[in-house]
Design a protein around this motif. Structure first.
Motif, mmCIF file in Angstrom:
data_model
loop_
_atom_site.group_PDB
_atom_site.id
_atom_site.type_symbol
_atom_site.label_atom_id
_atom_site.label_comp_id
_atom_site.label_asym_id
_atom_site.label_seq_id
_atom_site.Cartn_x
_atom_site.Cartn_y
_atom_site.Cartn_z
ATOM 1 N N GLY A 227 0.809 -1.213 0.000
ATOM 2 C CA GLY A 227 0.000 0.000 0.000
ATOM 3 C C GLY A 227 0.839 1.258 0.000
ATOM 4 N N ALA A 231 0.907 4.089 -2.906
ATOM 5 C CA ALA A 231 0.705 5.506 -2.580
ATOM 6 C C ALA A 231 1.862 6.363 -3.055
ATOM 7 C CB ALA A 231 0.511 5.676 -1.075
ATOM 8 N N THR A 238 -5.040 7.625 -4.971
ATOM 9 C CA THR A 238 -5.403 7.108 -3.651
ATOM 10 C C THR A 238 -6.520 7.947 -3.048
ATOM 11 O OG1 THR A 238 -3.717 8.470 -2.552
ATOM 12 C CG2 THR A 238 -3.070 6.249 -3.245
ATOM 13 N N VAL A 241 -6.516 5.616 2.767
ATOM 14 C CA VAL A 241 -5.518 4.558 2.876
ATOM 15 C C VAL A 241 -5.360 4.162 4.335
ATOM 16 C CG1 VAL A 241 -3.088 3.965 2.517
ATOM 17 C CG2 VAL A 241 -4.303 5.382 0.825
#
Length: 503
Positions: A227, A231, A238, A241
């Motif tokens: 992740g 990002a 995004t 998150v």
């Protein structure tokens, strides 16, 4: 030291991937190419996902489909692979978008997660999101790979490279070289293209196939690094998150650092188990104080190094010192595992029959081992010196006796070809839309590594620290403070103004 060449793919294996790609193109059609935020051309992806019931034991609300992506993103018109995806659609009329669950590992599947999470996530989250997950490339139902080592029975015991009772790493060196050869491109052309960068590209292909301009996601464990890479590579794609149980993103170490952190994490977490067991000494007889429980564990592990016990259901079917240490690490992941591990220790100490073990299916272990190996070796360059690993193991065994040197031992990456791309450096540049949540005493992704992830993101992130042990934080500990902060963020998009401590 053994050397592993980088052979060309076998023609028949490559043709199989080409046949798969042709079928995928005919079935779904192709959309316009994507472009990475860095300007690197990515690839055409399927324009939509043809959803259908998953069948089997899946939650009836869960639907399954697939997304076609390039095997090699540098050759977008070349061979293609299929990513298996699944979803449970938003339960309410006020749909916000997609919440993608990014599984951990490397080597953990995600295809069954939407149905599972639909039974756990708060109603207000389920009302706003299509909950989506996937099997990462090479894994499960996503064009799976199998390295087929010469000694396949070792896979379970060698996923973590436990050294010998005296610290000898010669068997680990042999196994590492064997896995590097077995996972080479000649047998598995896909293994050269299994990496965190490519998983991030795959996620962006899934986003495009779902028709979403932006993506919210919840990454757990290794999924936090995935992740964070997404990002960094695609900051403007995004939405909200959530990174749960965070890996250290140090680009010079990556998985080598994650493995080393097991030594720290075990020391952080073992006192929770020791205190729990000491409070139940009348039942388990492991010691009336936490220090006595620790001594009992270390003494038993040393005894089993020299005199293993038969262990029904285990693979291999013996409880030696390293099997006990591996069982200890697994037990530290959740308080729910404490009774089973305490019972195992108690039976072994008293010479009673051991409680039966359960081993995962051999095929699943082989698949996990292949994806784990390819990911960690393709992400970053590992040291090549066998003597250097032996020295590190000797030092680590003395400093961290619970894990006996395993965290710094050798992997197949010592014999792997050089990575084709540089590691991603997690960046503070981008929208301030990252919420981290972290247990203080996590045995796998310890707090010290989470602090480094927090520093790498800078003001893009806020961190919620939960005074709890175990691996996994959101909806895992019954901590209303931590769970509430994440739920509020997913529902409203509002993060806490500052980092939060939930004690």
């Amino acid at each position: 030291m053994p050397h592993v060449r980088t052979p060309k793919p076998r023609i028949r294996t490559l043709m199989a991937f080409l046949a798969l790609s042709t079928a995928a193109v005919i079935a779904t059609g192709i959309a316009a190419p994507l472009v990475e935020a860095t300007g690197i051309p990515v690839a055409a992806v399927t324009s939509t996902v043809a959803w259908q019931p998953c069948g089997g034991k899946a939650d009836p609300r869960q639907e399954c489909g697939s997304v076609s992506v390039p095997m090699d993103y540098a050759v977008p018109a070349g061979a293609r692979i299929s990513l298996a995806v699944s979803r449970v659609r938003a339960a309410g009329p006020d749909r916000h978008g997609v919440l993608l669950f990014i599984p951990g590992g490397p080597g953990s599947t995600g295809l069954g997660k939407p149905g599972e999470l639909a039974g756990r996530l708060p109603a207000e989250v389920l009302a706003r999101y299509d909950v989506v997950s996937f099997d990462p490339r090479g894994l499960g139902k996503s064009s799976p790979v199998d390295c087929r080592p010469a000694s396949p029975g070792k896979a379970s015991a060698q996923l973590m490279p436990w050294p010998g009772p005296d610290g000898d790493i010669a068997p680990n060196v042999s196994w590492a070289a064997e896995m590097a050869t077995a996972c080479g491109e000649e047998e598995n052309p896909l293994t050269a293209h299994i990496s965190t960068r490519n998983e991030a590209r795959d996620i962006d292909a899934i986003r495009a196939a779902l028709g979403e301009e932006k993506l919210s996601y919840w990454g757990v464990s290794y999924g936090t690094y995935v992740g964070a890479v997404y990002a960094t590579m695609y900051p403007d794609r995004t939405d909200r998150v959530v990174l749960d149980s965070n890996d250290d993103p140090d680009p010079g170490r990556l998985a080598r650092g994650w493995a080393a952190n097991y030594a720290i994490g075990a020391e952080d977490r073992f006192p929770d188990f020791a205190a729990w067991a000491a409070a139940r000494d009348a039942e388990y007889h492991l010691g009336v104080h936490a220090a006595a429980v620790r001594d009992a564990f270390l003494t038993l592990a040393t005894r089993l190094d020299g005199a293993p016990l038969p262990w029904t259901g285990a693979q291999p079917p013996t409880l030696d010192g390293n099997a006990l240490r591996a069982a200890m690490l697994q037990a530290l992941y959740s308080d729910k595992s404490f009774p089973g591990f305490a019972a195992l220790m108690s039976a072994a100490l008293r010479g009673e029959p051991l409680p039966a073990a359960s081993a995962p299916p051999a095929a699943a272990l082989q698949n996990t081992a292949a994806v784990l190996t390819a990911t960690i070796c393709n992400d970053v360059r590992w040291p090549r010196s066998v003597d250097g690993y032996a020295e590190d193991v000797a030092t680590n065994r003395a400093a961290y006796p619970l894990t006996a040197g395993m965290p710094v031992n050798i992997y197949a990456c010592a014999f792997w070809p050089e990575p084709s791309e540089d590691p991603v450096t997690v960046s503070p540049d981008g929208p301030a839309n990252v919420l981290m949540i972290q247990n203080l005493r996590d045995p796998s992704t310890p707090y010290v590594g989470a602090l480094r992830m927090r520093a790498a993101f800078g003001d893009r992130a806020r961190m919620v620290t939960v005074d709890a042990g175990g691996h996994g934080s959101y909806l895992a500990n019954g901590n209303a403070c931590g769970d509430g902060a994440v739920t509020a963020f997913l529902v409203t998009g509002e993060r806490p103004a500052d980092d939060v401590s939930c004690r």
